[in-house]
Design an enzyme around this catalytic site. Structure first.
Site, PDB file in Angstrom:
ATOM      1  N   GLY A 640     107.762  20.304  52.634  1.00 27.72           N
ATOM      2  CA  GLY A 640     108.195  18.922  52.530  1.00 27.72           C
ATOM      3  C   GLY A 640     109.308  18.757  51.527  1.00 27.72           C
ATOM      4  CE  LYS A 646     108.240  21.349  42.464  1.00 27.64           C
ATOM      5  NZ  LYS A 646     109.486  21.942  42.960  1.00 27.64           N
ATOM      6  CB  THR A 652     101.762  14.894  50.580  1.00 30.35           C
ATOM      7  OG1 THR A 652     103.070  15.328  50.216  1.00 30.35           O
ATOM      8  CG2 THR A 652     101.429  13.612  49.850  1.00 30.35           C
ATOM      9  CD  GLU A 704     105.979  12.469  52.555  1.00 30.85           C
ATOM     10  OE1 GLU A 704     106.996  11.845  52.838  1.00 30.85           O
ATOM     11  OE2 GLU A 704     105.589  12.697  51.394  1.00 30.85           O
ATOM     12  CB  ILE A 707      93.550  16.555  51.990  1.00 29.27           C
ATOM     13  CG1 ILE A 707      94.321  16.769  53.310  1.00 29.27           C
ATOM     14  CG2 ILE A 707      92.071  16.824  52.201  1.00 29.27           C
ATOM     15  CD1 ILE A 707      94.281  18.199  53.812  1.00 29.27           C
ATOM     16  CG  HIS A 709      89.032  19.019  48.485  1.00 28.50           C
ATOM     17  ND1 HIS A 709      87.722  19.008  48.048  1.00 28.50           N
ATOM     18  CD2 HIS A 709      89.417  20.330  48.527  1.00 28.50           C
ATOM     19  CE1 HIS A 709      87.329  20.262  47.836  1.00 28.50           C
ATOM     20  NE2 HIS A 709      88.337  21.089  48.114  1.00 28.50           N
ATOM     21  CE1 TYR A 716     104.250  24.951  50.044  1.00 29.57           C
ATOM     22  CE2 TYR A 716     104.336  23.205  51.691  1.00 29.57           C
ATOM     23  CZ  TYR A 716     104.487  23.626  50.378  1.00 29.57           C
ATOM     24  OH  TYR A 716     104.891  22.738  49.426  1.00 29.57           O
TER      25      TYR A 716
END
Length: 770
Positions: A640, A646, A652, A704, A707, A709, A716
């Site tokens: 992404g 960052k 995401t 995007e 999750i 968690h 990736y």
């Protein structure tokens, strides 16, 4: 009463005495009123068709006399019974009455196919009458010829075909007639071949009939393009393209007499006002070029002399002729002849710049300076000169060392043309004047620049100011040059002022040093609008940094901050390089203050908060997923933008573009919640942004997924499955990153609360998930 007659006539049709039955029908028609005849006639007609012959014909004749608009029934019966003469007579009646549009075609078919049956009729007179009326002339001509062929009158048929091909006036009719004529001649050739074979079998000598028929067929095929050309010209004798096509046909035959004859006919018959597919001038030019191509100069000149004296459609056509005439003479090296032609042209087309331009080119190349100047001066007097004419005239005078005359031409042209054209002339004039005199006539140069600026609109003044300043830099005084640039900041258009202030500041730094630019920057900041002023402030701050005046630069950033223009990234970079913790905190304080002023109006915030709460309440209200949910989407996680972890602290996973487009077919852009599974792992809650992310100004749509968690590693390239269960809110732009993060956290809270309900929890067990 009608009922009794119907029963009586029905009874009579079943007995063998035809005459008795007819008399009963006649009595019925006499006894009943006309308004009830329609109840008798169907039975009468059925009886007549069964009996047939003359009885049926006469019954139908009475029927049509009563109802003329039903004549088609009678004609159809006649055709079915082969009573061709009566059918033809009835069609002629229909033609005269104008009730049937197809009567001529049907009549022609009968006369073509049944010549003996209609011999008692005046077939030729009838069909010629139809041709004269313009009713399907091609079909009627071929029918007439075929009628004669069927009767064995071959020569009469050939005469008809010959007459037809020269009289039809449409391409469609011509094609029909010619094809029939060719088939007729081919049939004659075939018959002659058979006859020749029979004579040879009997040992008899051949005759010349075979050769004659072949010759006729060959001549007919050779004549086809010319006959077709005749048709087109009969349709429109004013078609220039058609006349030129006819000339090309004769050129293929290399028949000069016919070529000249065709050109003469064309220029005589084409009316200029009605000309189509070209102009009369094109005809004359093609006529003359025919002789010019074979270097027959006398004939060429004769034609062109006639052409320029002939009626034409417009003055422009006359100009075309004169220009072509002169160019042809020049091509042949006849300079004097070309000059005479152009001199005549200037008398007949005095306002044509093309003619004058050609004459000027001729005089420049082969004439005298005086003659060239006279031609240019005449163009100026006639007021047909263009700016390019002015420039060319001045260049010509300059090339012959008439410098002052050259400058006067520029001044003359500037007085004729208004702005914006005049600005181009001024730029060329001033450049050439400076090039000629450099610094020798500095005061006169300044006067010229002042004169140029005195009437020049602000929108066009920048180039003159810049040229003026360069002259002062090179030949005058630096202070005077800077004064010119200072005037330019006031004299140019509003949209160019920022550019001019930057140029002024750069020149000031170059000529007087960096400290001297402060006055320029401060004046510009005071005069320009906020957006442009901020751009100037940023340049000013960079200048102060170069002078090691860090505090002054920081003060400039603080001054520009309330102007509402996004400059935080530049200030942030500045503080990273030159600031400390206290100055960085001060920058953040100013930033929050400005954002509060421009983006967080209390009323707007309150309305926005109400909207957010309403949307989230709607997301929590549904006790189970509603259509079109759930929506199942999967794809391998792709790289992404690298900002989730960052910049936001909320990692995401990005879906591939094809998965995003598949989801967007069913739902709008916005924020959603649901379940997610990575590579066969646990099914976990998620929130998802689907769309453009306006805060980050994405250039393409993205999906995007966050999750809910904590994962130890990135995933990736691994397969991600999601079930979208409900909509939370639309996408928004935000005043700050902090506001975006706050909204995302609220979305996570909504997702966690919603997914705890049974109807939502059971979707974790869907077959879609591993």
């Amino acid at each position: 009463m009608p009922r009794i007659w119907i029963m009586y006539t029905g009874l009579m049709t079943r007995q063998p005495d035809v005459s008795a039955a007819r008399r009963v029908f006649d009595r019925a028609l006499r006894a009943l009123p006309v308004t009830q005849h329609h109840r008798v006639w169907p039975t009468y007609l059925r009886f007549a068709r069964r009996v047939g012959g003359i009885v049926a014909e006469r019954v139908y004749a009475r029927y049509v006399q009563m109802w003329p608009d039903r004549a088609e029934e009678f004609i159809a019966w006649c055709v079915a019974q082969g009573r061709w003469a009566e059918a033809s007579r009835r069609l002629i009646v229909e033609i005269d009455s104008g009730r049937s549009g197809s009567a001529w075609r049907r009549l022609a078919q009968i006369m073509r196919a049944q010549p003996e049956a209609v011999a008692e009729l005046r077939v030729e007179a009838i069909l010629r009458d139809g041709i004269a009326r313009g009713r399907g002339a091609g079909e009627l001509w071929t029918a007439l010829a075929a009628h004669f062929v069927a009767r064995g009158l071959v020569e009469q048929a050939r005469d008809i075909y010959e007459e037809a091909v020269v009289k039809v006036d449409s391409v469609k009719d011509f094609a029909m007639v010619f094809d029939a004529y060719a088939a007729f001649e081919e049939a004659g050739v075939a018959a002659a071949l058979e006859s020749e074979a029979e004579r040879a079998a009997k040992g008899k000598a051949g005759d010349l009939m075979m050769d004659l028929k072949l010759l006729r067929l060959e001549r007919l095929m050779d004549r086809r393009p010319f006959l077709a050309s005749d048709v087109v010209l009969r349709q429109n004798p004013h078609s220039v393209a058609a006349w030129l096509k006819r000339v090309s046909l004769w050129r293929e035959k290399n028949d000069e007499a016919r070529i000249v004859e065709t050109f003469e006919d064309a220029v005589l018959r084409v009316v200029p006002a009605k000309a189509s597919g070209g102009s009369v001038a094109e005809l004359w030019l093609a006529y003359a070029e025919y002789f010019g191509a074979s270097n027959r100069a006398k004939e060429y000149r004769d034609v062109m002399d006639r052409a320029v004296a002939a009626p034409l459609g417009s003055k422009e056509e006359l100009v075309d002729l004169y220009v072509a005439y002169a160019e042809s003479e020049l091509k042949g090296g006849n300079i004097e002849s070309a000059r005479r032609v152009l001199t005549r042209a200037t008398a007949h087309t005095a306002k044509s710049l093309r003619v004058w331009a050609l004459l000027i080119d001729l005089e420049e190349g082969a004439g005298s300076v005086a003659a060239t100047r006279a031609a240019y001066d005449r163009v100026l007097e006639l007021r047909i000169a263009t700016p390019q004419t002015i420039v060319d005239y001045a260049q010509f005078l300059e090339d012959h060392s008439f410098f002052e005359d050259s400058f006067r031409v520029f001044e003359r042209g500037i007085s004729v043309f208004g702005y914006p054209v005049a600005i181009d002339l001024w730029n060329v004039y001033l450049a050439r004047f400076v090039k000629r005199y450099a610094g020798e006539k500095l005061e006169r140069t300044r006067d010229l620049f002042e004169q140029a600026l005195s009437g020049c609109p602000a929108a066009y003044a920048q180039s003159i100011f810049l040229a003026y300043g360069r002259v002062e830099e090179e030949y005058g005084l630096a202070r005077r040059a800077l004064r010119v640039y200072e005037r330019a900041t006031q004299g140019v258009a509003r949209e160019k002022k920022l550019e001019m202030f930057k140029y002024y500041a750069a020149k000031t730094a170059e000529l007087l040093g960096l400290p001297a630019t402060r006055a320029v920057y401060e004046r510009g900041i005071a005069e320009l609008g906020d957006k442009d002023a901020v751009a100037l402030v940023l340049d000013y701050a960079k200048t102060e940094c170069r002078l090691a005046e860090i505090d002054r630069a920081r003060a400039l950033y603080q001054y520009a901050a309330p102007m509402g223009v996004d400059m935080w990234a530049v200030w942030h970079e500045f503080e990273v390089q030159h600031g400390n913790e206290d100055t960085f905190k001060e920058m953040l304080r100013v930033k929050r203050s400005v954002q509060a002023k421009f983006n967080t109006d209390p009323k707007r915030l309150a309305a926005l908060e109400v909207e957010k709460q309403a949307q989230r309440a709607a997301a929590l209200a549904a006790m189970q997923p509603e259509k079109p949910y759930p929506i199942f989407v999967q794809g391998d996680v792709v790289k992404g933008f690298g900002r989730g972890s960052k910049q936001l602290g909320i990692p995401t996973a990005n879906l591939p573009s094809e998965a995003v487009e598949r989801a967007l077919k069913d739902i709008p852009i916005g924020v959603y919640y649901g379940w997610a599974q990575v590579k066969g792992g646990d099914v976990l809650p998620m929130v998802m942004s689907l769309g453009w992310n306006p805060f980050f100004k994405n250039e393409k749509r993205s999906g995007e997924v966050h999750i809910i968690h904590k994962f130890k590693d990135d995933f990736y390239g691994q397969n991600l499955k999601i079930a979208i269960l409900a909509y939370i809110r639309p996408e928004r732009d935000y005043a700050s990153l902090e506001a975006l993060v706050d909204d995302i956290n609220m979305d996570i809270s909504v997702a966690e609360n919603s997914l705890g309900r049974p109807a939502y929890t059971q979707i974790k067990n869907a077959a879609f998930f591993d």
